[in-house]
Write an enzyme that holds these catalytic residues in place. Structure first.
Site, short mmCIF file in Angstrom:
data_model
loop_
_atom_site.label_atom_id
_atom_site.label_comp_id
_atom_site.label_asym_id
_atom_site.label_seq_id
_atom_site.Cartn_x
_atom_site.Cartn_y
_atom_site.Cartn_z
N TYR A 156 125.04 91.50 56.90
CA TYR A 156 125.47 90.17 56.44
C TYR A 156 125.23 89.13 57.55
CZ TYR A 156 128.74 86.73 54.39
OH TYR A 156 129.33 85.60 53.86
N ALA A 159 121.55 88.35 57.97
CA ALA A 159 121.05 87.48 56.90
C ALA A 159 121.54 86.04 57.10
CB ALA A 159 121.52 88.01 55.55
P1 NAP Z 1 131.91 85.50 45.24
O1 NAP Z 1 133.27 84.98 44.90
O2 NAP Z 1 131.71 86.96 45.34
O3 NAP Z 1 130.84 84.85 44.24
C1 NAP Z 1 129.50 85.18 44.40
C2 NAP Z 1 128.66 84.39 43.42
O4 NAP Z 1 127.29 84.71 43.67
C3 NAP Z 1 128.92 84.74 41.97
O5 NAP Z 1 128.67 83.59 41.19
C4 NAP Z 1 127.88 85.82 41.68
O6 NAP Z 1 127.50 85.94 40.30
C5 NAP Z 1 126.73 85.27 42.48
N1 NAP Z 1 125.75 86.28 42.88
C6 NAP Z 1 125.96 87.45 43.52
N2 NAP Z 1 124.80 88.10 43.70
C7 NAP Z 1 123.83 87.32 43.16
C8 NAP Z 1 122.44 87.43 42.98
N3 NAP Z 1 121.76 88.51 43.43
N4 NAP Z 1 121.77 86.44 42.35
C9 NAP Z 1 122.43 85.35 41.90
N5 NAP Z 1 123.75 85.18 42.01
C10 NAP Z 1 124.44 86.16 42.63
O7 NAP Z 1 131.47 84.93 46.69
P2 NAP Z 1 131.96 83.63 47.48
O8 NAP Z 1 133.04 84.05 48.38
O9 NAP Z 1 132.14 82.51 46.55
O10 NAP Z 1 130.68 83.39 48.41
C11 NAP Z 1 129.69 82.41 48.09
C12 NAP Z 1 128.80 82.23 49.30
O11 NAP Z 1 129.58 81.86 50.43
C13 NAP Z 1 128.08 83.52 49.70
O12 NAP Z 1 126.78 83.22 50.15
C14 NAP Z 1 128.92 84.03 50.85
O13 NAP Z 1 128.18 84.85 51.71
C15 NAP Z 1 129.34 82.74 51.50
N6 NAP Z 1 130.54 82.85 52.33
C16 NAP Z 1 131.73 83.24 51.80
C17 NAP Z 1 132.85 83.33 52.63
C18 NAP Z 1 134.20 83.73 52.11
O14 NAP Z 1 135.11 83.92 52.95
N7 NAP Z 1 134.41 83.90 50.82
C19 NAP Z 1 132.73 83.02 53.98
C20 NAP Z 1 131.49 82.63 54.48
C21 NAP Z 1 130.40 82.53 53.64
P3 NAP Z 1 128.32 86.93 39.28
O15 NAP Z 1 129.61 86.22 38.97
O16 NAP Z 1 127.47 87.08 38.08
O17 NAP Z 1 128.55 88.20 40.02
#
Ligand code: NAP
Length: 248
Positions: A156, A159
């Site tokens: 992670y 990436a």
């Molecule tokens: P999340 O709640 O798990 O939501 C992920 C989203 O991405 C969902 O809409 C999912 O679709 C979609 N997704 C997953 N794999 C995909 C793929 N191969 N192609 C297209 N869509 C895909 O994650 P989140 O916490 O909102 O994270 C969003 C972004 O923020 C990510 O890039 C993550 O790395 C980054 N981030 C998150 C955090 C944190 O603490 N949460 C911190 C730093 C960075 P489905 O609903 O269909 O599964």
């Protein structure tokens, strides 16, 4: 701020991506967003937004960001025909954590191919359109793990760190063409991605965050709309850390 603008968001059905879609919608934008597998969640969001903002367009599209063919189809079927695509937010991301000593090839490649390859796939599709229209803003959702590293997340962090390098390099390629490229590096945000952390791990992290709370998805959405807006017209190539004082 985004009235009549056209915005594409990857992974917009849940969590941070959903908050980003909602924030652009509230600002008057038409939004095309992708999801991976949860069709009902995505379609329900599009329906709700259509009823809230009947004059705007909201389209949910199943599209695996890691698959170049699906991304090409998404672009050709929905975005290519737009007169102008104003904003691309590359938000889709996954985790598959584990110590490097025991990490499988699949864990490595799934995360790299989605979190970094997905951004390459999507951005490359829209690039020529943005260059020809001579405008646009791209926001890439990285992570504090990509800035500082995190044990148990070499895939992670690699990436997300790569995404910052991509952002800086692409911003140099596009700075003369009126296209800005920036990154967001969220800290610990309360979404499904962080919901399976146990109480001990959560407590340890909260102890390190200056503001003593996890971020909300809306905290990241506010930063995303800012970076995509004209208020950030003089900002490009930057990773903006949004972490409540996790690292100061
Ligand atoms: P999340 O709640 O798990 O939501 C992920 C989203 O991405 C969902 O809409 C999912 O679709 C979609 N997704 C997953 N794999 C995909 C793929 N191969 N192609 C297209 N869509 C895909 O994650 P989140 O916490 O909102 O994270 C969003 C972004 O923020 C990510 O890039 C993550 O790395 C980054 N981030 C998150 C955090 C944190 O603490 N949460 C911190 C730093 C960075 P489905 O609903 O269909 O599964």
């Amino acid at each position: 701020m985004f009235r009549d603008k056209c915005v594409a968001v990857t992974g917009g059905s849940r969590g941070i991506g959903r908050a980003i879609v909602e924030a652009f919608a509230a600002e008057g934008a038409n939004v095309w967003f992708t999801y991976h597998s949860l069709a009902e969640t995505a379609e329900t969001l599009a329906e709700v937004l259509r009823s809230l903002y009947p004059d705007q367009t909201f389209t949910a599209v199943k599209c695996d960001a890691s698959d170049p063919e699906q991304v090409k189809a998404f672009f050709e079927e929905h975005l290519d025909e737009l007169e102008t695509l104003d904003v691309l937010v590359n938000n889709a991301g996954i985790t598959s954590d584990g110590l490097m000593a025991t990490m499988t090839q699949d864990q490595w490649s799934n995360v790299i191919n989605t979190n970094l390859g997905g951004v390459f796939n999507m951005t490359q599709q829209v690039l020529m359109k943005l260059i020809l229209q001579r405008s646009g803003a791209i926001v890439n959702v990285s992570s504090v793990a990509g800035v500082y590293g995190n044990a148990g997340q070499v895939n992670y962090a690699a990436a997300k760190s790569g995404l910052i390098g991509l952002t800086k390099s692409l911003s140099k390629e596009l700075v003369g063409r009126n296209i800005r490229v920036n990154a967001l590096a969220p800290g610990f945000i309360d979404t499904d991605m962080t919901s399976d952390m146990n109480d001990k791990a959560k407590g340890e992290i909260l102890g390190k965050i200056g503001m003593k709370r996890m971020g909300g998805a809306e905290d990241i959405a506010n930063a995303a709309t800012f970076l995509a807006s004209d208020r950030a017209a003089y900002i490009t190539g930057q990773p903006l850390v949004v972490d409540g004082g996790l690292v100061i």
